[in-house]
Design an enzyme around this catalytic site. Sequence first.
Site, PDB file in Angstrom:
ATOM      1  CB  CYS A 249      -0.944   0.093   1.189  1.00 41.46           C
ATOM      2  SG  CYS A 249      -2.049  -1.304   1.327  1.00 41.46           S
TER       3      CYS A 249
ATOM      4  NE  ARG B 181       4.588   1.806   0.042  1.00 40.18           N
ATOM      5  CZ  ARG B 181       5.544   1.496   0.898  1.00 40.18           C
ATOM      6  NH1 ARG B 181       6.802   1.623   0.536  1.00 40.18           N
ATOM      7  NH2 ARG B 181       5.268   1.051   2.102  1.00 40.18           N
TER       8      ARG B 181
ATOM      9  CD1 TRP C 180       0.065  -6.267  -2.983  1.00 40.70           C
ATOM     10  CD2 TRP C 180      -0.206  -6.840  -0.839  1.00 40.70           C
ATOM     11  NE1 TRP C 180       0.442  -7.579  -2.841  1.00 40.70           N
ATOM     12  CE2 TRP C 180       0.288  -7.957  -1.551  1.00 40.70           C
ATOM     13  CE3 TRP C 180      -0.459  -6.974   0.528  1.00 40.70           C
ATOM     14  CZ2 TRP C 180       0.551  -9.193  -0.931  1.00 40.70           C
ATOM     15  CZ3 TRP C 180      -0.206  -8.192   1.140  1.00 40.70           C
ATOM     16  CH2 TRP C 180       0.291  -9.284   0.409  1.00 40.70           C
TER      17      TRP C 180
ATOM     18  CG  ASN D  11       1.420   0.792   4.301  1.00 41.20           C
ATOM     19  OD1 ASN D  11       1.185  -0.391   4.118  1.00 41.20           O
ATOM     20  ND2 ASN D  11       2.640   1.296   4.250  1.00 41.20           N
ATOM     21  N   GLY D  12      -0.856  -0.989   6.488  1.00 39.51           N
ATOM     22  CA  GLY D  12      -0.509  -1.821   7.640  1.00 39.51           C
ATOM     23  C   GLY D  12      -1.656  -2.765   7.956  1.00 39.51           C
TER      24      GLY D  12
ATOM     25  CD  GLU E 267      17.599 -12.788  -7.291  1.00 41.47           C
ATOM     26  OE1 GLU E 267      17.110 -13.270  -6.262  1.00 41.47           O
ATOM     27  OE2 GLU E 267      17.239 -11.673  -7.744  1.00 41.47           O
TER      28      GLU E 267
ATOM     29  CE  LYS F 239      14.192 -10.998  -9.359  1.00 43.61           C
ATOM     30  NZ  LYS F 239      14.963 -10.691  -8.205  1.00 43.61           N
TER      31      LYS F 239
ATOM     32  CD  GLU G 253      10.328 -11.351  -8.059  1.00 46.46           C
ATOM     33  OE1 GLU G 253       9.631 -10.950  -7.122  1.00 46.46           O
ATOM     34  OE2 GLU G 253      11.549 -11.136  -8.104  1.00 46.46           O
TER      35      GLU G 253
ATOM     36  CG  HIS H 228      20.495 -36.437  -4.244  1.00 43.87           C
ATOM     37  ND1 HIS H 228      20.895 -37.712  -3.905  1.00 43.87           N
ATOM     38  CD2 HIS H 228      21.640 -35.747  -4.477  1.00 43.87           C
ATOM     39  CE1 HIS H 228      22.212 -37.791  -3.909  1.00 43.87           C
ATOM     40  NE2 HIS H 228      22.692 -36.601  -4.260  1.00 43.87           N
TER      41      HIS H 228
ATOM     42  CE  LYS I  54      11.865  -2.600  -5.373  1.00 40.46           C
ATOM     43  NZ  LYS I  54      12.585  -3.759  -5.926  1.00 40.46           N
TER      44      LYS I  54
HETATM   45  O1  M6R Z   1      13.180  -4.515   0.348  1.00 36.88           O
HETATM   46  P1  M6R Z   1      13.731  -5.830   0.729  1.00 36.88           P
HETATM   47  O2  M6R Z   1      15.071  -6.115   0.142  1.00 36.88           O
HETATM   48  O3  M6R Z   1      13.735  -6.089   2.201  1.00 36.88           O
HETATM   49  O4  M6R Z   1      12.733  -6.902   0.092  1.00 36.88           O
HETATM   50  C1  M6R Z   1      12.864  -8.272   0.341  1.00 36.88           C
HETATM   51  C2  M6R Z   1      11.999  -9.076  -0.605  1.00 36.88           C
HETATM   52  O5  M6R Z   1      10.651  -8.778  -0.416  1.00 36.88           O
HETATM   53  C3  M6R Z   1      12.365  -8.801  -2.073  1.00 36.88           C
HETATM   54  O6  M6R Z   1      13.704  -9.085  -2.321  1.00 36.88           O
HETATM   55  C4  M6R Z   1      11.491  -9.658  -3.008  1.00 36.88           C
HETATM   56  O7  M6R Z   1      11.815 -11.007  -2.870  1.00 36.88           O
HETATM   57  C5  M6R Z   1      11.655  -9.182  -4.448  1.00 36.88           C
HETATM   58  N1  M6R Z   1      10.386  -9.161  -5.096  1.00 36.88           N
HETATM   59  C6  M6R Z   1      12.558 -10.042  -5.244  1.00 36.88           C
HETATM   60  O8  M6R Z   1      12.677  -9.636  -6.569  1.00 36.88           O
END
Ligand code: M6R
Length: 617
Positions: A2, A27, A74, A100-101, A490, A494, A497, A513, A612
């Site tokens: 949010c 956000r 969100w 937000n929260g 990673e 990527k 997501e 395994h 984000k």
């Molecule tokens: O802002 P932060 O680095 O604490 O965020 C952590 C994760 O939420 C963030 O890395 C998330 O996994 C991303 N969407 C990855 O691309």
Amino acid sequence: MCGIVGYVGRQKAAAIMLEGLKRLEYRGYDSAGLAVLQGDGITLVKSIGRVAALAKLASSRKLSGTCGISHTRWATHGGVTDANAHPHVSSDGQIALVHNGVIENYVHMKRFLLEKGYTFKSETDTEVLANLIAYHYAKQPAVNGEGSRFLEAVRKTLLHVEGTYGIAVLSPAHPGEMVAARKGSPLILGVGEHEHLIASDVSALVSRTQNVVYLKDGELVHITPAGFTLSTLDLADVSPVIDQVTWSVDEAELGEHPHFMRKEIFEQPLALENAMRGRFSADGSSANFGGLNLTPADFRTIDRFVFTSCGTGWHACLVAEHLIERFARIPVEVDYASEFRYRNAPLDRDALFFVISQSGETIDTLAALREAKRKGYKCMAICNVVGSTIAREADGGIYQHAGPEIGVASTKAFTSQLLISAMFALYVARMRDMSFADGVEYIAGLKAVPDLARRVLEQAPHIQNIALRYAKYNDFLFLGRLSLFPIALEGALKLKEISYIHAEGYPAAEMKHGPIALISDQCPSVFLVPKGELFNKVLSSMQEIKARKGLIIAIVPENLELPEGLADEVITIPDCHEAALPILATIPVQLLSYYIAVARGCDVDKPRNLAKSVTVE
Ligand code: M6R
């Protein structure tokens, strides 16, 4: 999670807020809404979908008010509906609020308010706050003027709240005033000329002012066009510290790029240069970190590092573990922040904590930091966002200086975290057994990284072609070893997501395994091929995949030759220092995911269900 923007000034609030909301869309983007004070009341516009949908709706309304609040959502409590979109207005029409929260005790408060005759239109926890403020306002006698009555009603409400909030509140009885408060969710006050703004992130403010006050947990601010007063929930006055934002609005613009993710991938050479700037010792053999607030003597007493983070940052922790253990021979433990906060892990007496967070606002990472501090440990932060909660609460830290990262998928922040981890490994290694000559060579290796990254980026068209051929597959494996195993994780994250393709990362030798059962001509494997003693081992893993008709995309250091026909696609990375390898190997997996997601028509910068900054549990 949010985004909030509020405006109090002389200009029309709606246009200013809509511009700010667009910058906060990362956000959350389930729904958006705004409220402005005009005439004797509140004019409310809300819409499910993106800020663009709200802007369209708003353009058909006469919104001339100069005081307003707005929100991009969100969803947590309640589905994605117009009714659940913020702002929420109390049933007596006296209070409008964005939040937000998460309010944890909202069920109990809602029951109380229903008994008092307040009604509810949404399923959200937030509407409870709006009604509870209205309740306290109605009960509250005017104290030292009407403005105080409004502030006092918000303050009294927040004393009853369990959970997290960043809120901005308006009342038609108080035109030209706003009250905002925070606990656990970021909120920043922008201080302008005859105007003030409130927002969840500086990116929503910088087009109007670069002077900001980072609100702390438990603080409330009463805002008018002419000024603001800061206080705490227990009524103590707070002297504001006005900080200057160092980046400009242009840095948060797309420029020539179709997506922020692409822009940020291509900004990596610069972000890497910025991470290193001024951070090598005068003798050219070690690193310098002024912000750690620890002396070499302090470091000598540390017998273990504990790194915690979430998501991509957690992968950076795994690389840090590898590099510190490899070069400094100091044990490192890595934990998910979300697990660490509840795990009550037994810890060494002389451990030093690190959290890694791009945003500095991730709630699990913040909670892990607080838990470590509560237990009496010193806690450092590697953070990109200056002034963020984690950066402020840590005992010391290292700023990344990567510039604003807007794309939901983290890219430049990740490689910058890897480079900082490599520099930190050097720093502690030089306090132990690493020689001067090895330190000098290591630094030369790191200084070469930005240019080597540029060379990897030159392969973007080649990687795009591969992506076009592979975008049709629905399952991928990413395989690597040692420092390249986190890069396999990673790469898989990527791809998942932003393109919604099922992908898994594994240490290459673990593949046999279990995951090998997935292999067929419909499940390609992306191999991150190391140099050195494990090269031949990884070749064997590739042979095992080929024997089962699996397709292989190999990311290979350029001086290594793969047996003819083993890989279906080859992406090379320049020869580099061992500590730089994870950084350079990351760029191809970022580009591959990006181009596959684009080929599948996905909304790369705003993937479904994600936001984000994850500021709720
Ligand atoms: O802002 P932060 O680095 O604490 O965020 C952590 C994760 O939420 C963030 O890395 C998330 O996994 C991303 N969407 C990855 O691309």
